[in-house]
Each structure stands twice: as C-alpha cells, then as structure tokens.
Write a protein that holds these residues in place. Structure first.
Motif, PDB file in Angstrom:
ATOM      1  N   VAL A  62       0.823  -1.213   0.000  1.00 20.17           N
ATOM      2  CA  VAL A  62       0.000   0.000   0.000  1.00 20.17           C
ATOM      3  C   VAL A  62       0.854   1.259   0.000  1.00 20.17           C
ATOM      4  O   VAL A  62       0.736   2.099  -0.898  1.00 20.17           O
ATOM      5  CB  VAL A  62      -0.972   0.025   1.206  1.00 20.17           C
ATOM      6  CG1 VAL A  62      -1.784   1.323   1.213  1.00 20.17           C
ATOM      7  CG2 VAL A  62      -1.906  -1.180   1.155  1.00 20.17           C
ATOM      8  N   LYS A  63       1.724   1.396   0.980  1.00 16.99           N
ATOM      9  CA  LYS A  63       2.486   2.645   1.085  1.00 16.99           C
ATOM     10  C   LYS A  63       3.412   2.857  -0.107  1.00 16.99           C
ATOM     11  O   LYS A  63       3.507   3.976  -0.641  1.00 16.99           O
ATOM     12  CB  LYS A  63       3.290   2.667   2.386  1.00 16.99           C
ATOM     13  CG  LYS A  63       3.944   4.021   2.663  1.00 16.99           C
ATOM     14  CD  LYS A  63       4.597   4.060   4.033  1.00 16.99           C
ATOM     15  CE  LYS A  63       5.219   5.426   4.305  1.00 16.99           C
ATOM     16  NZ  LYS A  63       5.857   5.465   5.645  1.00 16.99           N
ATOM     17  N   GLU A  64       4.107   1.813  -0.521  1.00 17.71           N
ATOM     18  CA  GLU A  64       5.001   1.964  -1.675  1.00 17.71           C
ATOM     19  C   GLU A  64       4.233   2.305  -2.951  1.00 17.71           C
ATOM     20  O   GLU A  64       4.654   3.206  -3.692  1.00 17.71           O
ATOM     21  CB  GLU A  64       5.861   0.711  -1.845  1.00 17.71           C
ATOM     22  CG  GLU A  64       6.925   0.575  -0.760  1.00 17.71           C
ATOM     23  CD  GLU A  64       7.806  -0.648  -0.941  1.00 17.71           C
ATOM     24  OE1 GLU A  64       7.731  -1.291  -2.023  1.00 17.71           O
ATOM     25  OE2 GLU A  64       8.570  -0.967  -0.010  1.00 17.71           O
ATOM     26  N   PRO A  65       3.113   1.638  -3.264  1.00 19.70           N
ATOM     27  CA  PRO A  65       2.316   2.096  -4.414  1.00 19.70           C
ATOM     28  C   PRO A  65       1.826   3.533  -4.269  1.00 19.70           C
ATOM     29  O   PRO A  65       1.797   4.283  -5.259  1.00 19.70           O
ATOM     30  CB  PRO A  65       1.145   1.102  -4.441  1.00 19.70           C
ATOM     31  CG  PRO A  65       1.709  -0.142  -3.865  1.00 19.70           C
ATOM     32  CD  PRO A  65       2.634   0.325  -2.777  1.00 19.70           C
ATOM     33  N   LEU A  66       1.454   3.951  -3.068  1.00 12.88           N
ATOM     34  CA  LEU A  66       1.037   5.346  -2.865  1.00 12.88           C
ATOM     35  C   LEU A  66       2.188   6.302  -3.153  1.00 12.88           C
ATOM     36  O   LEU A  66       1.989   7.371  -3.755  1.00 12.88           O
ATOM     37  CB  LEU A  66       0.539   5.546  -1.437  1.00 12.88           C
ATOM     38  CG  LEU A  66      -0.812   4.914  -1.087  1.00 12.88           C
ATOM     39  CD1 LEU A  66      -1.091   5.022   0.411  1.00 12.88           C
ATOM     40  CD2 LEU A  66      -1.940   5.564  -1.866  1.00 12.88           C
ATOM     41  N   GLN A  67       3.396   5.935  -2.752  1.00 13.31           N
ATOM     42  CA  GLN A  67       4.557   6.777  -3.039  1.00 13.31           C
ATOM     43  C   GLN A  67       4.852   6.815  -4.535  1.00 13.31           C
ATOM     44  O   GLN A  67       5.181   7.876  -5.079  1.00 13.31           O
ATOM     45  CB  GLN A  67       5.763   6.276  -2.259  1.00 13.31           C
ATOM     46  CG  GLN A  67       5.685   6.527  -0.763  1.00 13.31           C
ATOM     47  CD  GLN A  67       6.898   6.026  -0.008  1.00 13.31           C
ATOM     48  OE1 GLN A  67       7.610   5.127  -0.475  1.00 13.31           O
ATOM     49  NE2 GLN A  67       7.141   6.588   1.159  1.00 13.31           N
ATOM     50  N   ARG A  68       4.711   5.662  -5.209  1.00 16.03           N
ATOM     51  CA  ARG A  68       4.937   5.646  -6.654  1.00 16.03           C
ATOM     52  C   ARG A  68       3.881   6.475  -7.374  1.00 16.03           C
ATOM     53  O   ARG A  68       4.182   7.173  -8.357  1.00 16.03           O
ATOM     54  CB  ARG A  68       4.948   4.204  -7.175  1.00 16.03           C
ATOM     55  CG  ARG A  68       6.173   3.411  -6.729  1.00 16.03           C
ATOM     56  CD  ARG A  68       6.304   2.118  -7.504  1.00 16.03           C
ATOM     57  NE  ARG A  68       5.270   1.158  -7.181  1.00 16.03           N
ATOM     58  CZ  ARG A  68       5.398   0.204  -6.269  1.00 16.03           C
ATOM     59  NH1 ARG A  68       6.517   0.098  -5.563  1.00 16.03           N
ATOM     60  NH2 ARG A  68       4.429  -0.662  -6.050  1.00 16.03           N
ATOM     61  N   TYR A  69       2.648   6.399  -6.888  1.00 19.62           N
ATOM     62  CA  TYR A  69       1.585   7.244  -7.451  1.00 19.62           C
ATOM     63  C   TYR A  69       1.949   8.714  -7.286  1.00 19.62           C
ATOM     64  O   TYR A  69       1.842   9.504  -8.240  1.00 19.62           O
ATOM     65  CB  TYR A  69       0.267   6.933  -6.749  1.00 19.62           C
ATOM     66  CG  TYR A  69      -0.888   7.822  -7.153  1.00 19.62           C
ATOM     67  CD1 TYR A  69      -1.632   7.544  -8.296  1.00 19.62           C
ATOM     68  CD2 TYR A  69      -1.233   8.936  -6.389  1.00 19.62           C
ATOM     69  CE1 TYR A  69      -2.699   8.357  -8.666  1.00 19.62           C
ATOM     70  CE2 TYR A  69      -2.301   9.749  -6.752  1.00 19.62           C
ATOM     71  CZ  TYR A  69      -3.026   9.458  -7.887  1.00 19.62           C
ATOM     72  OH  TYR A  69      -4.082  10.277  -8.252  1.00 19.62           O
TER      73      TYR A  69
END
Length: 337
Positions: A62-69
C-alpha cells in the motif's frame, strides 16, 4: 525529415511558444516528500487505519504504491477548472478517493456471496484492491489531458517514467474527456508494481473487477466499480464544497468486525463452553456453536449496538456468518474467531 519528426511523436516536441514564460517551473519531488504535508499524512493515516494489514505488508503493498503514485502525479492538478484544479490536486484527489473508498468498503462483506471463512482469508486483499482501483481511476488524465514541458526543452510523456527535470503543464485544447479511462491501465504496473499485481492475480475475479473498473467498463466492474464511483463523487463534492454526508455516515467499523465482537461477547459472557449441555465447544481448530440459540443471542446484541439502522440486513448476515456448517445435531462450525 518531417515524416521522421512525426513518427518520433509528441514526446520529442520542444516547448511551445504558446506556453507562457511567466509560469513558474515546478521541481520534481520524491513520493515521500510529496506525501509529507499534514493533510496528506492525515489521509495516509486514515488509509492505514482502515485496513488490518501488518506493518510490513502495508508498507510493501500500500504505502510503496502510494509513493509511486505520488512520484508520477507530482504537483499536477486533477482538472483544469473543476475539482482539485490546483498544484497537487491529482495527488489529493487520489488519496481522498482511497479514504472514501475504504469507508464504503466497510459496508460490504467481501468477496460477496462467499463463505465467512473465505471473506476472512481474502477480505484484506479486497481492501487493497479498492485502494488500487481508487488510485488508478483517473491517473491517465496526466497523459491524455495535459502536456508536460521540461525546462530542458522537450515535452515529456509519463509512460517514459517519472518527470526527470523542472516542468510545467498546459491543458490540451479539444481533448477527449472520456479517453483517460481507456488509458488508465498504461500506468497500472508502474503504480501497483509486480508484487501487487501478482497478489491481485491470485484472485482472478477480483483482478478482473479492478481492470474493468479502471478502464471504464462499469457494467463489468461489480462492487469495486460501484465503490470507486461513489468515492470519486465524494472527493469531487468535497473539493467543490458539496456534501459528502452519505460517505461520512459510512460505518467506521465493518459489519464483519461487529459480528466478530458480538460473537466474542456471547462466547465470553452468555454461554457455557465444553461441558454437558453447553452452547459452545472449543477444539484446537474451531469453535462449535449450537444453533439457533447463539444466532438469537447475536441478533439481540447487534440490536443494542450500532447496527440498528440496517438491522434486517445485519441480522440476516449474522445468521449466515455464524452457521457456517449447520449439521443434523443443530451445531454450527465457526473458525474465524
């Protein structure tokens, strides 16, 4: 030479004279930097508190995809003159839609029409799927609605990667307002990542609902599409100063969680266990409950709590949830406590 320039495409075109020179250049930031504002930290906290994922799983899925977004959308607006039409509006809209989507998700036992055991084992994956679908539902607007100009002198397309240099944007005149839905999957892998896609693909039906949802096939997107659509409208309403009361009233705790609390209360306070004439029996692998006595106790408990506005639905679900494996001797097996 002209044909060669055409084939190279829009991404190699230099900055247009029509871009105003007095527009400030934005500096690309990391995902962590973009998410560090108090408001976005509040949204991130709300996302994390809406799941039951362990810290390492939340970080990776979750957090890593949010950062990539965040790194992809940078400080791009979500629209030219409508909702979230300010620098960073696309990032705020994506995060808000995730929060509203997770609040709506609490109103559902997911996967729908499945056994409580499967809902318990895969429910968090469905929550993560809601996050992914909410993040990706508008992301291609940063490809098809705007041109991104780099200070180095070229036009940048976001399928090439994150913005590498100082940049500014211009909205495309005469753009197709429906094209972004069809183009959203272009950035799916870049945001979700291989691990997230593999986890989604472990449930093929869920993977399909997410893909249909982000690509604009609402007729095939099922409950995921419904949640994303409602969450999107709530975020838009919030940006425009409208009411989002229907979302705000969404239960802070899922119905499934309330049922677990009710069963724990009944087991610890209302019934006898593991003795002659007891209403419940505990083994090393399961809790066995006598029906219909225990469902009636659970109904009574729920009606004294927060399920009253939707009590008929809650009570029906409670019976299904408890009597997982009804047998001839009126005993049901319950394994998710």
């Amino acid at each position: 030479m002209q044909i060669l320039k055409f084939l190279r495409g829009r991404c190699n075109v230099t900055v247009s004279d029509s871009v105003q020179d007095d527009v400030d250049w934005e500096v690309p930031r990391t995902g962590a930097q973009l998410l560090a504002t108090p408001y976005r930290q509040q949204l991130l906290k709300a996302v994390q508190e809406s799941t039951s994922l362990t810290a390492p799983v939340f970080e990776a899925y979750v957090k890593e995809p949010l950062q990539r977004y965040a790194e992809r959308v940078q400080l791009l607006p979500a629209s030219e003159s409508h909702h979230h039409s300010y620098p960073g509006g696309m990032l705020d809209h994506g995060l808000e839609t995730c929060v509203f989507g997770l609040r709506l998700r609490r109103q559902h036992l997911l996967p729908p029409n499945e056994s409580p055991e499967r809902q318990s084992s895969t429910g968090e994956l469905w929550s993560v799927a809601v996050i992914y679908a909410c993040l990706l539902h508008d992301i291609a607007k940063i490809i098809v609605d705007i041109d991104i100009y780099l200070k180095s002198g070229r036009r940048w397309c976001l399928w090439e990667g994150t913005i590498p240099d100082q940049y500014r944007v211009r909205y495309i005149k005469g753009r197709d307002y429906f094209l972004h839905a069809a183009a959203n999957p272009l950035l799916c892998k870049e945001v979700v990542g291989n691990a997230g896609l593999e986890w989604l693909k472990s449930q093929p039906d869920l993977f399909g609902l997410v893909m249909y949802s982000i690509s604009g096939h609402s007729e095939r997107s099922g409950v995921i599409g419904e949640i994303v659509s409602q969450a999107d409208r709530a975020s838009v309403a919030k940006s425009l100063g409208g009411k989002v009361s229907s979302i705000e009233k969404a239960p802070r705790e899922s119905l499934q969680s309330k049922l677990k609390v009710a069963i724990r209360h009944i087991v610890t306070e209302k019934i006898r266990l593991n003795e002659k004439g007891a209403q419940g029996f505990v083994t090393h692998e399961a809790l066995w409950l006598v029906t219909p006595l225990v469902p009636r106790e659970i109904k009574s408990y729920l009606l004294t709590g927060t399920c009253q506005p939707d009590s008929d639905r809650s009570l029906k679900i409670s019976v299904d949830f408890v009597a997982v494996a009804p047998a001839a001797d009126s005993v049901g097996k319950f394994t998710t406590l």
